[in-house]
Scaffold this motif. Sequence first.
Motif, PDB file in Angstrom:
ATOM      1  N   SER A   1       0.742  -1.026  -0.034  1.00  0.00           N
ATOM      2  CA  SER A   1       0.143   0.107  -0.023  1.00  0.00           C
ATOM      3  C   SER A   1       0.697   1.275   0.018  1.00  0.00           C
ATOM      4  CB  SER A   1      -0.856   0.060   1.182  1.00  0.00           C
ATOM      5  OG  SER A   1      -0.331  -0.079   2.433  1.00  0.00           O
ATOM      6  N   VAL A   2       1.920   1.466   0.697  1.00  0.00           N
ATOM      7  CA  VAL A   2       2.422   2.575   1.131  1.00  0.00           C
ATOM      8  C   VAL A   2       3.117   3.267   0.068  1.00  0.00           C
ATOM      9  CG1 VAL A   2       4.566   1.976   2.075  1.00  0.00           C
ATOM     10  CG2 VAL A   2       3.615   4.026   3.086  1.00  0.00           C
ATOM     11  N   HIS A   3       3.480   2.436  -0.933  1.00  0.00           N
ATOM     12  CA  HIS A   3       4.307   3.010  -2.173  1.00  0.00           C
ATOM     13  C   HIS A   3       3.301   3.372  -3.262  1.00  0.00           C
ATOM     14  CE1 HIS A   3       8.113   1.925   0.021  1.00  0.00           C
ATOM     15  NE2 HIS A   3       7.451   0.722   0.052  1.00  0.00           N
ATOM     16  N   GLY A   4       2.068   3.020  -3.051  1.00  0.00           N
ATOM     17  CA  GLY A   4       1.130   3.425  -4.199  1.00  0.00           C
ATOM     18  C   GLY A   4       0.863   4.744  -4.089  1.00  0.00           C
ATOM     19  N   MET A   5       0.165   5.274  -5.054  1.00  0.00           N
ATOM     20  CA  MET A   5      -0.191   6.764  -5.573  1.00  0.00           C
ATOM     21  C   MET A   5      -1.026   7.147  -4.339  1.00  0.00           C
ATOM     22  SD  MET A   5      -1.484   8.383  -9.078  1.00  0.00           S
ATOM     23  CE  MET A   5      -0.070   7.716  -9.844  1.00  0.00           C
ATOM     24  N   PHE A   6      -2.279   6.153  -3.834  1.00  0.00           N
ATOM     25  CA  PHE A   6      -3.263   6.654  -3.023  1.00  0.00           C
ATOM     26  C   PHE A   6      -3.343   5.448  -1.804  1.00  0.00           C
ATOM     27  CE2 PHE A   6      -4.447   8.882  -7.168  1.00  0.00           C
ATOM     28  CZ  PHE A   6      -4.162  10.193  -6.604  1.00  0.00           C
ATOM     29  N   ARG A   7      -3.579   5.979  -0.643  1.00  0.00           N
ATOM     30  CA  ARG A   7      -3.861   5.025   0.418  1.00  0.00           C
ATOM     31  C   ARG A   7      -4.832   5.458   1.218  1.00  0.00           C
ATOM     32  NH1 ARG A   7       1.079   7.193  -0.953  1.00  0.00           N
ATOM     33  NH2 ARG A   7       1.659   7.882   1.363  1.00  0.00           N
TER      34      ARG A   7
ATOM     35  N   GLY B   1       0.892  10.744   7.706  1.00  0.00           N
ATOM     36  CA  GLY B   1       1.366  10.842   6.204  1.00  0.00           C
ATOM     37  C   GLY B   1       1.522   9.737   5.760  1.00  0.00           C
ATOM     38  N   VAL B   2       1.019   8.264   6.582  1.00  0.00           N
ATOM     39  CA  VAL B   2       1.081   7.092   5.751  1.00  0.00           C
ATOM     40  C   VAL B   2      -0.114   6.877   4.735  1.00  0.00           C
ATOM     41  CG1 VAL B   2       0.913   4.674   6.427  1.00  0.00           C
ATOM     42  CG2 VAL B   2       2.224   6.140   8.061  1.00  0.00           C
ATOM     43  N   ALA B   3      -1.284   7.243   5.093  1.00  0.00           N
ATOM     44  CA  ALA B   3      -2.309   7.372   4.168  1.00  0.00           C
ATOM     45  C   ALA B   3      -2.323   8.836   3.463  1.00  0.00           C
ATOM     46  CB  ALA B   3      -3.469   6.959   4.984  1.00  0.00           C
ATOM     47  N   THR B   4      -2.719   8.906   2.307  1.00  0.00           N
ATOM     48  CA  THR B   4      -3.329   9.976   1.672  1.00  0.00           C
ATOM     49  C   THR B   4      -4.498  10.475   1.979  1.00  0.00           C
ATOM     50  OG1 THR B   4      -3.996   8.819  -0.334  1.00  0.00           O
ATOM     51  CG2 THR B   4      -1.678   9.376  -0.189  1.00  0.00           C
ATOM     52  N   HIS B   5      -5.561   9.739   2.351  1.00  0.00           N
ATOM     53  CA  HIS B   5      -6.804  10.110   2.550  1.00  0.00           C
ATOM     54  C   HIS B   5      -7.383   9.310   3.586  1.00  0.00           C
ATOM     55  CE1 HIS B   5      -6.161  11.316  -1.564  1.00  0.00           C
ATOM     56  NE2 HIS B   5      -6.988  12.426  -1.186  1.00  0.00           N
TER      57      HIS B   5
ATOM     58  N   GLU C   1      -7.864   9.745 -14.545  1.00  0.00           N
ATOM     59  CA  GLU C   1      -6.540  10.232 -14.595  1.00  0.00           C
ATOM     60  C   GLU C   1      -6.026  10.512 -12.832  1.00  0.00           C
ATOM     61  OE1 GLU C   1      -5.226  13.545 -17.085  1.00  0.00           O
ATOM     62  OE2 GLU C   1      -5.928  12.174 -18.665  1.00  0.00           O
ATOM     63  N   LYS C   2      -4.929  10.905 -12.530  1.00  0.00           N
ATOM     64  CA  LYS C   2      -4.623  11.171 -11.036  1.00  0.00           C
ATOM     65  C   LYS C   2      -5.455  12.226 -10.297  1.00  0.00           C
ATOM     66  CE  LYS C   2      -0.956  12.576  -8.152  1.00  0.00           C
ATOM     67  NZ  LYS C   2       0.347  12.755  -7.976  1.00  0.00           N
ATOM     68  N   LEU C   3      -5.770  13.238 -11.168  1.00  0.00           N
ATOM     69  CA  LEU C   3      -6.314  14.266 -10.535  1.00  0.00           C
ATOM     70  C   LEU C   3      -8.051  13.653 -10.183  1.00  0.00           C
ATOM     71  CD1 LEU C   3      -4.964  17.289 -12.452  1.00  0.00           C
ATOM     72  CD2 LEU C   3      -4.636  16.704  -9.939  1.00  0.00           C
ATOM     73  N   ASP C   4      -8.512  13.274 -11.223  1.00  0.00           N
ATOM     74  CA  ASP C   4      -9.834  12.621 -11.184  1.00  0.00           C
ATOM     75  C   ASP C   4     -10.085  11.511  -9.823  1.00  0.00           C
ATOM     76  OD1 ASP C   4     -10.573  13.933 -13.580  1.00  0.00           O
ATOM     77  OD2 ASP C   4      -9.679  12.089 -14.563  1.00  0.00           O
ATOM     78  N   VAL C   5      -9.172  10.961  -9.816  1.00  0.00           N
ATOM     79  CA  VAL C   5      -9.181   9.898  -8.726  1.00  0.00           C
ATOM     80  C   VAL C   5      -8.904  10.691  -7.212  1.00  0.00           C
ATOM     81  CG1 VAL C   5      -7.884   8.196  -7.455  1.00  0.00           C
ATOM     82  CG2 VAL C   5      -8.310   8.196  -9.782  1.00  0.00           C
ATOM     83  N   GLU C   6      -7.963  11.720  -7.285  1.00  0.00           N
ATOM     84  CA  GLU C   6      -7.736  12.361  -6.017  1.00  0.00           C
ATOM     85  C   GLU C   6      -9.160  13.416  -5.767  1.00  0.00           C
ATOM     86  OE1 GLU C   6      -3.952  14.999  -4.183  1.00  0.00           O
ATOM     87  OE2 GLU C   6      -4.445  15.001  -6.387  1.00  0.00           O
ATOM     88  N   SER C   7      -9.771  13.708  -6.655  1.00  0.00           N
ATOM     89  CA  SER C   7     -10.927  14.523  -6.605  1.00  0.00           C
ATOM     90  C   SER C   7     -12.065  13.638  -5.865  1.00  0.00           C
ATOM     91  CB  SER C   7     -11.479  14.934  -7.834  1.00  0.00           C
ATOM     92  OG  SER C   7     -12.737  15.744  -7.629  1.00  0.00           O
ATOM     93  N   VAL C   8     -12.040  12.383  -6.085  1.00  0.00           N
ATOM     94  CA  VAL C   8     -13.265  11.464  -5.786  1.00  0.00           C
ATOM     95  C   VAL C   8     -12.846  11.377  -4.222  1.00  0.00           C
ATOM     96  CG1 VAL C   8     -13.980   9.235  -5.837  1.00  0.00           C
ATOM     97  CG2 VAL C   8     -14.024  10.651  -8.046  1.00  0.00           C
TER      98      VAL C   8
END
Length: 383
Positions: free
Chosen positions: A147-153, A207-211, A232-239
Amino acid sequence: MLVQRSIQRLHLVFRHVKMRPSYCTTVAAAEDDVLFNTVGSTGVVTLNRPKALNALDLSMIRKIHPRLVTWESDEKMKLVIMNSTGEKAFCAGGDIRAVTEAGKVGGKLSKDFFFEEYILNNKIGTYKLPYVAIIDGITMGGGVGLSVHGMFRVATERTVFAMPETGIGLFPDVGGGFFLPRLPGKLGIYLALTGFRLKGRDVHKAGVATHFVQSNKIPELEEALTSLKEPEKLDVESVLSAFQDQSEDIPDNDFILQPHLDQISSLFGGESVEEIFENLKSDGSEWALEQLATLEKMSPTSMKVTLRQLIEGESRTLQECLNVEYRISQRCCEDKDFYEGVRAVLVDRDQSPRWDPPTLAGVTQEKVDWYFSPLPAERELIL
């Protein structure tokens, strides 16, 4: 709430099967240790060993890695989600008991498990597609590597994060040498040496999880993510951010370690474990002495190896950290404390490991250097 969540998950599955017959395919039987699904342009990896707290074994690694490689090269795939079954754990760690049993008799598992696990960790850390790990429940050791190395956690109120390896004669591997030094101040060193457990929102605040998203919203979150057409990254981050904003049922208290962050930065900033011990003794506060008591239970060898790993890891790439960590893992399998720690904590469960050597003074610089020394060329992991 557990029943409601299960019903929501079933509803989500049935809805996708009904609405997307040409896009949703199940590529694993229910009894498999990992399930793979595709929902539109999203690939979903589900860890499926709930009775074992979804502990990661070599079988799972050998299924997950090639599937991630395939999805990454498929132009139709735009997003990957990793989640888990059961209510207790995302992934409570690697199957280290099996590794130590193999190591005792010179079995290949003690080599293959770490070698292939670290290759998977690197794939996640360099993945080209947005990658969302839903770390709902216990997330330790091998689960951190997934998990921790992935873009979102995404953490929930049920998330329990820890790297407790110094208590079993191991070290915070799976790229711990990379991500822990990059946490604020000396927080990573503190977490690595003490094995302190972060829970719920604190996993995000550290800071371990992003959300952070409350657990009863996870089925809806997954549906929103898989419904994205060309994410895309921004779409996922928005959700993810939208669902985080909606997660108001869980109290948003101050970070549990906030009152001690200054102490952590100063007391755990030593260049040696002995210096950290002296710092804690000199501080003399109730909190400092509690940390000292915790450290005194850990493997002296593991603590010295871990501190060096994190100090050097601050200037290394993820790949360099994993290469070094593979060397350390093999030295752990050649030494004694790893086996003794697993015996005391996981096998006999007497919680009374007999470390060798039993004191910091007994762990020489030569021994620590040996842990980091190169393996024979044919055994090295090169990423």
